[in-house]
Structure formats: C-alpha cells, structure tokens
Design a protein around this motif. Structure first.
Motif, PDB file in Angstrom:
ATOM      1  N   LYS A 104      -2.623  27.505 -13.559  1.00 44.94           N
ATOM      2  CA  LYS A 104      -1.820  26.398 -14.077  1.00 44.94           C
ATOM      3  C   LYS A 104      -0.397  26.430 -13.548  1.00 44.94           C
ATOM      4  O   LYS A 104       0.350  25.469 -13.716  1.00 44.94           O
ATOM      5  CB  LYS A 104      -1.781  26.443 -15.611  1.00 44.94           C
ATOM      6  N   ILE A 105       0.016  27.528 -12.910  1.00 46.46           N
ATOM      7  CA  ILE A 105       1.424  27.651 -12.514  1.00 46.46           C
ATOM      8  C   ILE A 105       1.855  26.528 -11.554  1.00 46.46           C
ATOM      9  O   ILE A 105       2.886  25.893 -11.788  1.00 46.46           O
ATOM     10  CB  ILE A 105       1.710  29.063 -11.949  1.00 46.46           C
ATOM     11  N   PRO A 106       1.068  26.213 -10.497  1.00 50.12           N
ATOM     12  CA  PRO A 106       1.519  25.122  -9.617  1.00 50.12           C
ATOM     13  C   PRO A 106       1.679  23.801 -10.358  1.00 50.12           C
ATOM     14  O   PRO A 106       2.633  23.050 -10.104  1.00 50.12           O
ATOM     15  CB  PRO A 106       0.408  25.031  -8.568  1.00 50.12           C
ATOM     16  N   THR A 107       0.781  23.510 -11.296  1.00 45.98           N
ATOM     17  CA  THR A 107       0.887  22.285 -12.086  1.00 45.98           C
ATOM     18  C   THR A 107       2.193  22.280 -12.877  1.00 45.98           C
ATOM     19  O   THR A 107       2.928  21.285 -12.889  1.00 45.98           O
ATOM     20  CB  THR A 107      -0.292  22.194 -13.073  1.00 45.98           C
ATOM     21  N   LEU A 108       2.465  23.404 -13.538  1.00 45.84           N
ATOM     22  CA  LEU A 108       3.672  23.485 -14.369  1.00 45.84           C
ATOM     23  C   LEU A 108       4.926  23.401 -13.512  1.00 45.84           C
ATOM     24  O   LEU A 108       5.905  22.762 -13.883  1.00 45.84           O
ATOM     25  CB  LEU A 108       3.660  24.797 -15.172  1.00 45.84           C
ATOM     26  N   VAL A 109       4.890  24.043 -12.326  1.00 49.66           N
ATOM     27  CA  VAL A 109       6.066  24.021 -11.457  1.00 49.66           C
ATOM     28  C   VAL A 109       6.332  22.611 -10.958  1.00 49.66           C
ATOM     29  O   VAL A 109       7.469  22.135 -10.980  1.00 49.66           O
ATOM     30  CB  VAL A 109       5.867  25.000 -10.278  1.00 49.66           C
ATOM     31  N   ALA A 111       5.709  19.924 -12.386  1.00 49.53           N
ATOM     32  CA  ALA A 111       6.198  19.077 -13.475  1.00 49.53           C
ATOM     33  C   ALA A 111       7.591  19.522 -13.928  1.00 49.53           C
ATOM     34  O   ALA A 111       8.128  18.977 -14.885  1.00 49.53           O
ATOM     35  CB  ALA A 111       5.226  19.130 -14.653  1.00 49.53           C
ATOM     36  N   GLY A 112       8.143  20.536 -13.247  1.00 52.90           N
ATOM     37  CA  GLY A 112       9.476  21.021 -13.626  1.00 52.90           C
ATOM     38  C   GLY A 112       9.504  21.686 -14.986  1.00 52.90           C
ATOM     39  O   GLY A 112      10.493  21.651 -15.686  1.00 52.90           O
ATOM     40  N   ALA A 113       8.397  22.329 -15.356  1.00 51.70           N
ATOM     41  CA  ALA A 113       8.306  22.880 -16.709  1.00 51.70           C
ATOM     42  C   ALA A 113       8.792  24.325 -16.806  1.00 51.70           C
ATOM     43  O   ALA A 113       9.013  24.823 -17.902  1.00 51.70           O
ATOM     44  CB  ALA A 113       6.864  22.797 -17.204  1.00 51.70           C
ATOM     45  N   LEU A 114       8.936  24.985 -15.660  1.00 47.28           N
ATOM     46  CA  LEU A 114       9.261  26.413 -15.711  1.00 47.28           C
ATOM     47  C   LEU A 114      10.622  26.698 -15.078  1.00 47.28           C
ATOM     48  O   LEU A 114      11.048  26.022 -14.149  1.00 47.28           O
ATOM     49  CB  LEU A 114       8.187  27.228 -14.973  1.00 47.28           C
ATOM     50  N   LYS A 115      11.276  27.740 -15.599  1.00 48.36           N
ATOM     51  CA  LYS A 115      12.547  28.187 -15.012  1.00 48.36           C
ATOM     52  C   LYS A 115      12.265  29.203 -13.919  1.00 48.36           C
ATOM     53  O   LYS A 115      11.318  29.985 -14.022  1.00 48.36           O
ATOM     54  CB  LYS A 115      13.387  28.855 -16.102  1.00 48.36           C
ATOM     55  N   GLY A 391      -3.656  24.910  -6.500  1.00 48.26           N
ATOM     56  CA  GLY A 391      -2.828  23.743  -6.209  1.00 48.26           C
ATOM     57  C   GLY A 391      -2.328  23.069  -7.468  1.00 48.26           C
ATOM     58  O   GLY A 391      -2.631  23.505  -8.579  1.00 48.26           O
ATOM     59  N   PRO A 392      -1.551  22.003  -7.293  1.00 47.75           N
ATOM     60  CA  PRO A 392      -0.956  21.347  -8.454  1.00 47.75           C
ATOM     61  C   PRO A 392      -1.936  20.472  -9.232  1.00 47.75           C
ATOM     62  O   PRO A 392      -1.576  19.959 -10.293  1.00 47.75           O
ATOM     63  CB  PRO A 392       0.163  20.492  -7.854  1.00 47.75           C
ATOM     64  N   ASN A 393      -3.148  20.262  -8.730  1.00 50.09           N
ATOM     65  CA  ASN A 393      -4.090  19.450  -9.511  1.00 50.09           C
ATOM     66  C   ASN A 393      -5.403  20.194  -9.769  1.00 50.09           C
ATOM     67  O   ASN A 393      -6.491  19.654  -9.607  1.00 50.09           O
ATOM     68  CB  ASN A 393      -4.336  18.095  -8.846  1.00 50.09           C
ATOM     69  N   VAL A 394      -5.239  21.444 -10.209  1.00 48.61           N
ATOM     70  CA  VAL A 394      -6.401  22.254 -10.558  1.00 48.61           C
ATOM     71  C   VAL A 394      -7.282  21.545 -11.577  1.00 48.61           C
ATOM     72  O   VAL A 394      -8.512  21.569 -11.489  1.00 48.61           O
ATOM     73  CB  VAL A 394      -5.934  23.621 -11.098  1.00 48.61           C
ATOM     74  N   ASN A 395      -6.641  20.857 -12.554  1.00 50.75           N
ATOM     75  CA  ASN A 395      -7.434  20.181 -13.586  1.00 50.75           C
ATOM     76  C   ASN A 395      -8.391  19.161 -12.986  1.00 50.75           C
ATOM     77  O   ASN A 395      -9.527  19.034 -13.407  1.00 50.75           O
ATOM     78  CB  ASN A 395      -6.503  19.541 -14.627  1.00 50.75           C
ATOM     79  N   VAL A 396      -7.927  18.440 -11.953  1.00 46.18           N
ATOM     80  CA  VAL A 396      -8.775  17.426 -11.321  1.00 46.18           C
ATOM     81  C   VAL A 396      -9.945  18.099 -10.593  1.00 46.18           C
ATOM     82  O   VAL A 396     -11.105  17.705 -10.742  1.00 46.18           O
ATOM     83  CB  VAL A 396      -7.947  16.565 -10.346  1.00 46.18           C
TER      84      VAL A 396
END
Lengths: 440, 296
Positions: A104-109, A111-115, A391-396
C-alpha cells in the motif's frame, strides 16, 4: 483535490517526492513548533490491526510518559488504508501513525498521505532490515516513507502424518509438489495438497515474486507494469495445469469450507507464509502436532528463492503534528530489542528486524512446538525473498486478479489462467494511464 | 379498511365466531408455514451455531446443537477486555438517543408543516420529499467531509449528528399531525392563552403519540442497522456500534483467522434487545401502521 492529485501523479516518482515535499511544508513548520511542544507531553494516535498491539505500546507508554501513544485497532490493512485516504482528502481525522502494508505504500505516497522520514533520522534504522524490506519503504528513492515492522516470507506447511503414510518427502521443487499432489489425491480423492485461491492476490503475487517477477517498475518519470511477464506466466500456467488435472482444489482460501477442510484433513498442505501457524491454530486446532513447516518448493533444484505474502511497516501520516516524537516511537517499536521481542511474542508477528531471530524468536510457535527449528526455517525463507516493486494502483490489479482468476479457476482451464494474467495486465495499465500516471 | 384497523379490538366472542365461519384453507396455511420457515431458519441456524465451538462449527451437522454457548459468551465477553459489551452500549446510545431526538425533531417539524402557514412552506416540503428519495448511504462520505472540517470525525457526535434529521420521519409526522390534530383544538388552546411551545408539548405531542412511536421505531432500527456511516466516521474501535465491530472480527486480514464463533455468538446476543423492543412496542406499531394506511 482531484487536480492536485493528478498533478502530483503526472510526474510519477520524482513527483512522489515533490508531493510529499509539498505536504511536508506544513510539517517543517510543525517541526519548529515541535521544539516548544517537545517540553510538554504529546499524544499520538496509532492505527494498527496486528493483534495485541495495544499491549506492546503499553510497554512504551510506561517508559515514555511524555509521548503517549494510543492504539486504535483497525479491521485489517484494506479498511485502514481506505479510511486513511478519506481522512487525508478531508484534511483532518488521520492518525499520527499508521500500520501500512508494503503493497500500500506507493498508493499512500502518491496520495500525499505519508511524511518523508529521512529528515527525521529514519536512516539510522537501515542496518536493522534486509535490503528487500528497506527498498519497499523507500521505493528505491532517497526518501523514507515508513520503517519496516514485520515481513511475511512464504513457507510451505504440510501434514507430515499424511506424507509419511504415502512415503512422500517435503517437496524440494515445484515438480515434486505436483507429483505429491497427484499421489495424495489418487490415494484419497477427497484429499488435496492445496488449493488455487482466486481470493488472495497477495498470495499469487508472492508466488510470482519467487519465480522472479516484479509486477511494477519505476524508471525515471514513469511506471512500468509487468504483470504478464514470463515469470508470472510460468507460475500461472503451472497452477492452471494442476487445477485442470484436478489434483489440487480450485476453491478460495479463508472460506468456511476451507477452514473445515483444514480441520478434517481434506486439505493436507498449505502454501502460506511465516504467520501461518496462527491461522492453522485457529482453524485446524484438532490437527495440532500433525503439521511440519518447510521452505517453499523451488523452480530449480538447489536454488533458494522466495516470495513475500503480507508484512507491514509503520509510517507517519502527513497530518501528524508531532512527526519527531512519532519517529522516536517508530524507531523504538521496530528496532529496540524489548519492543521487537514484544512484537514477536505478544503481537504474534514476524518482526522485520534481522536481529530478531537471535533474540526474540527462540522458541517455535505453539502450534509447531514439536518442530524446534521452525524459526531457522523461517530465517532461511526470509533471507531468500526476491526483490519486488509494488505500484500505486495495487488495489486495481488485485481486484482484477480476483475477477479474472475466479473465472479461470472455476473453468478449470489452464489456458484461461494465462488469459486471466493478460487481462490483469491490461486493466492495471489502463487504470494507471487513466489516473494520470506516465506509463512506459 | 376500517374493519381491518379495528379487528384487534374486537371482543373474543366475535373472533371465535368468525373462526368458525371461515375455515382455514390448507393452501394458505402451507404458504404461511413456508414463509415462517424462510424467516426463522436463519435464526435457528444462528442459535444452533452459537452453541458450537470453533472446531465443531464447520464439521458437525448444521442444525445439531452443542454445549458451548456459555463458553462462547464468556470468550466473547473476555475479548479485548469486554469490548463487545461496549459495542452493545454504543449501539444503544446511537440508536436510543438518535431515535429519541430524531422523533422529537420530526414531531416539531411535522407539526409546524401541518398546522402553520408561512411563506416558502411548499418549497421546504418539496425539498424534504426529495430528501426522502436520497438514500442515506450516499450521504455518508459528504457527511464525513463536513464533519472533518469541524474536527468531529471519530467521535460519538459524528454518528449521532447525521442521523438526527430524518426526512422520512418528518414526512410521516406531517401526515400524522395533519390527520390526528384538529386545527380547532390548536386554536382553542391558543384562545385559552397557551404559548406555542406549550400547545405543542401539552396538546400536539399526546395526540401524535402513536405516530411518534412508529417514527421512533423506524429510526431506531435504521440507526441500529446502519453500517456505512459509523464505518467511515470511526477509527477508534471503542466507539464502534455492534455492526461495525462484528464485521471487523470477520475481517482481520489474511494473517489472523476470522473469529467465526465470536461473531455468531455476538450476532445472537445483538438481536435480543431488538426482539425485546419489538415485543414491547408491537401494539403501537400495528395500530399505527393500519391507521396511517387509512388516513394517508
């Protein structure tokens, strides 16, 4: 919000750093305020779903009265990420700390969710983790988005009593596994050595990881999608062949029927990961003492390659007002010997810290109490994990897996397993493009 | 219609005579029995399954009872320090307080819409009717964004506030107030010098009582069953209602076995208060549904 997201997404990796840089500008002001708030006590909230995490955190709270961490238990990784992304978009409501699965890290990154923790001293923890785990939290960049917490190297569990009765040995290669599956199913048509689970994309990803696949890649500014690589095709066609022959089952795991089959000895093997004993103890309590743990069968005899299924890290969210204190806690939680021991023994997870095997994981899990080398096997499995990029769309990609492979498994056609793979590839690629990422 | 509405209060003798006059049809009875089986079978399953322990659950005959009900209740009670009972209490707070306040708001608005004339009344009522058509599910995310702006997410308020106003409740209250409160009575009260609020609480509310019970029950059940709103709003599982809590026990992620026995026992315990509530308020519910059907 949508525009901001797209703009950030367009420039892919470089932009990932930018998005977080943009999001961390309030953070840096937070840091300067942080100096004043350092003197007073700070409260941090931590969303986590590992069992008993609150008890591990209690150890920290007792010795750190100035930084109190409150655990809000979540319902597993997917639900927590959905909630976090909603809170990030809403601008408030996110916790300070978040248990984040590696995929989930690429997805969160994006979306600007992580510092970015690299400026907060996270680099000092690098030596505690394997290169693979470290790569998963940095995405190969100079930023550090999280600190590894636990990993899920894949392992093979089998009923040693059944194997012994049939004169079988733990399979060293996938050919051996296929032969053993055939022997077992012939000897008793109600028994299967395993099942192909269309409900567990993480499981299949781990199997392709062992074969050398990496479903996404980053090069310069763009993402690559490589789900239908030769390595993945090899794995899909292998399982498709077993299902078509009917020597392994084709129903998903984690269903009531599957639980019952484990318990009554109809499923006599399970391709799982290091956390498997907890699930077996819960679902198949009656069979305690009948199981043995081994490393995964190999594609080439004598090789030692492995994949990962599960595992998570601890991250600081973009909305946290106390990133420095959060970082202190993260470092303690994932590298301090006391904490790592508590993670292993109280929260029942397999710590990512490489020193854990010597100190924390000395006795085998209760369900495998007669296999004293359980954690040596696990350490071997852990050391062999191959690199893999999410990748950023693992959910898909994962829901495409569930759709396409459910049909293939029901049809019991090897050819459909391969077309399921290409349908995953095209769905994932077109989604990335549609979301505004540059795709090579 | 009027006959149906008064049937329950017919003297016993009348009913016996009617029973003799109309012989029950075997076909009708069979259909009704089928309906009973259809409705009760899942409940029987829950009762039976909650008496089994983890290893019996999927291996013994589905409708054969076992002896572990008490163990299951004890285990559920011990789960993370009695969290289940906190969920029950939370649900009671959300549904009880929410339905009570919502009934009051509906009564007040319905009364005003039925008995007062003011500019824009038609527009207000029209918007309200549109509100009835919007399922509350699709409002959950916008409501999250609104409450996030005032920092109220992940609190009791985030679940209570959005459910205080029920367009359907207001609509029902308006219909009921128009039918049940004669305008003469309201005017008589005013002539006698009662203030508007006194008139509402002392005259209107008692006359609307059966309708308000219906609104209360509707809203109570709606909040009790609501899943999405608390699921989105709450991050701390000490604030969860029973629906979200139990679903969490089933979705622990791949690394932890799903806690089936706990969820089944929890489901059984969670329907007990609803059954009690329905048995207690059944009388009002029935009378009012019939009355509403006549007058609407």
């Amino acid at each position: 919000m949508r525009i901001a997201f797209k703009a950030g997404a367009l420039a892919a990796v470089a932009a990932l750093a930018l998005t977080t840089a943009a999001c961390s500008s309030p953070a840096s002001t937070g840091d300067t305020d942080g100096a004043s708030s350092d003197s007073g006590p700070v409260n941090l909230t931590y969303w986590a779903w590992a069992p008993n995490m609150d008890k591990v955190v209690d150890i920290w709270n007792k010795s750190h009265p100035d930084i109190t961490v409150t655990v809000n238990k979540q319902d597993g990784g997917d639900a927590a990420v959905t909630k976090l992304l909603t809170a990030i978009k809403a601008g408030s409501g996110a916790p300070d700390l978040m248990q984040a699965e590696y995929q989930k890290i690429p997805t969160l990154v994006s979306a600007g969710a992580l510092k970015d923790l690299s400026k907060l001293g996270a680099a000092s923890t690098k030596s505690d983790f394997t290169a693979g785990a470290w790569n998963a939290v940095t995405l190969g960049s100079s930023a550090i988005y999280a600190v590894p917490q636990d990993t899920g190297p894949m392992m093979f569990y089998y009923r040693k009593d059944v194997f012994k009765k049939l004169g079988l040995k733990a399979p060293a290669t996938w050919d051996d596994y296929a032969k053993a599956a055939e022997v077992i199913h012939k000897a008793d048509p109600t028994q299967y050595l395993g099942t192909f689970s269309s409900g567990d994309p993480g499981w299949f990803a781990g199997l392709t990881q062992q074969a050398g696949a990496s479903w996404w890649s980053i090069s310069g500014q763009s993402w690559g999608v490589d789900i239908d690589s030769a390595a993945s095709k090899k794995v899909a066609s292998y399982w498709g062949g077993l299902v078509q022959k009917g020597v392994i089952d084709n129903d998903p795991m984690y269903t009531p029927a599957w639980n019952a089959a484990l318990n009554d000895g109809k499923q006599v093997g399970w391709i799982s990961a290091v956390w498997g004993p907890g699930v077996l103890a819960g679902n198949a309590g009656k069979t305690k003492g009948d199981w043995a743990a081994a490393t995964l069968p190999q594609w080439t005899a004598g090789a030692n390659a492995n994949g990962n299924w599960g595992g998570s890290s601890t991250a600081v969210t973009a909305q946290s007002e106390h990133p420095q204190q959060a970082m202190q806690f993260i470092k303690w939680l994932n590298t301090d010997p006391t904490a790592v021991k508590a993670l292993a023994q109280i929260a029942n997870i397999y710590p990512a810290d490489v020193h854990a095997t010597d100190s924390a994981l000395t006795t085998a899990p209760d369900f495998f109490s007669d296999q004293s080398d359980f954690y040596q096997v696990a350490a071997k499995a852990s050391a062999a994990v191959q690199p893999f990029t999410y990748g950023p769309n693992v959910n898909v990609a994962y829901s495409a897996y569930t759709d396409a492979f459910a049909k293939a498994a029901q049809a019991k056609q090897q050819s459909q397993f391969l077309s399921a793979l290409s349908s995953m590839q095209s769905t994932t690629t077109s989604d990335l493009k549609k979301s505004g990422f540059s795709v090579k | 219609m009027a006959t149906i509405a008064t049937t329950p209060v017919l003297p016993a003798t009348t009913r016996t005579r009617r029973g003799h006059a109309e012989r029950p049809s075997a076909f009708g009875t069979a259909i009704l029995l089928l309906g009973v089986v259809y409705c009760l079978l899942p409940v029987v399953w829950v009762v039976m399954a909650s008496t089994k322990n983890g290893s019996e659950l999927f291996s013994t005959f589905t409708f054969a009872p076992s002896t572990h009900l008490l163990d299951n209740i004890v285990e559920l009670t011990q789960y993370r320090g009695g969290l289940f009972w906190l969920w029950m209490l939370n649900t009671a707070i959300y549904a009880g307080v929410g339905a009570l306040v919502s009934s009051l708001v509906s009564a007040l608005s319905g009364y005003v819409l039925a008995k007062f004339d003011f500019p824009g009344k038609g527009v207000v009522f029209g918007i309200l009717l549109m509100g009835v058509l919007v399922p509350s599910v699709i409002l959950a995310i916008p409501q999250y964004f609104l409450l996030a702006q005032i920092g109220l997410t992940n609190t009791y308020w985030s679940v209570l506030l959005p459910q205080l106003i029920s367009p359907y409740g207001i609509y029902l209250a308006r219909i009921y107030a128009a039918a049940a409160i004669p305008t003469d009575v309201v005017e008589a009260a005013r002539t006698e010098g009662a203030g508007e609020l006194t008139t509402f609480f002392r005259i209107a509310i008692p006359m609307m009582a059966p309708g308000l019970v219906t609104i209360f029950l509707f809203q109570f059940v709606a909040i009790w069953n609501n899943f999405l709103l608390p699921y989105i709003m709450l991050g701390d599982d000490h604030l969860f209602p029973i629906t979200v809590g139990l679903s969490g026990l089933l979705n622990q992620g791949a690394t932890v076995p799903a806690l089936y026995t706990l969820v089944i026992t929890g489901a059984l315990l969670s329907i007990v208060p609803l059954i009690i509530l329905f048995l207690a308020l059944q009388r009002f519910w029935r009378v009012d549904l019939a009355a509403g059907a006549v007058k609407a």
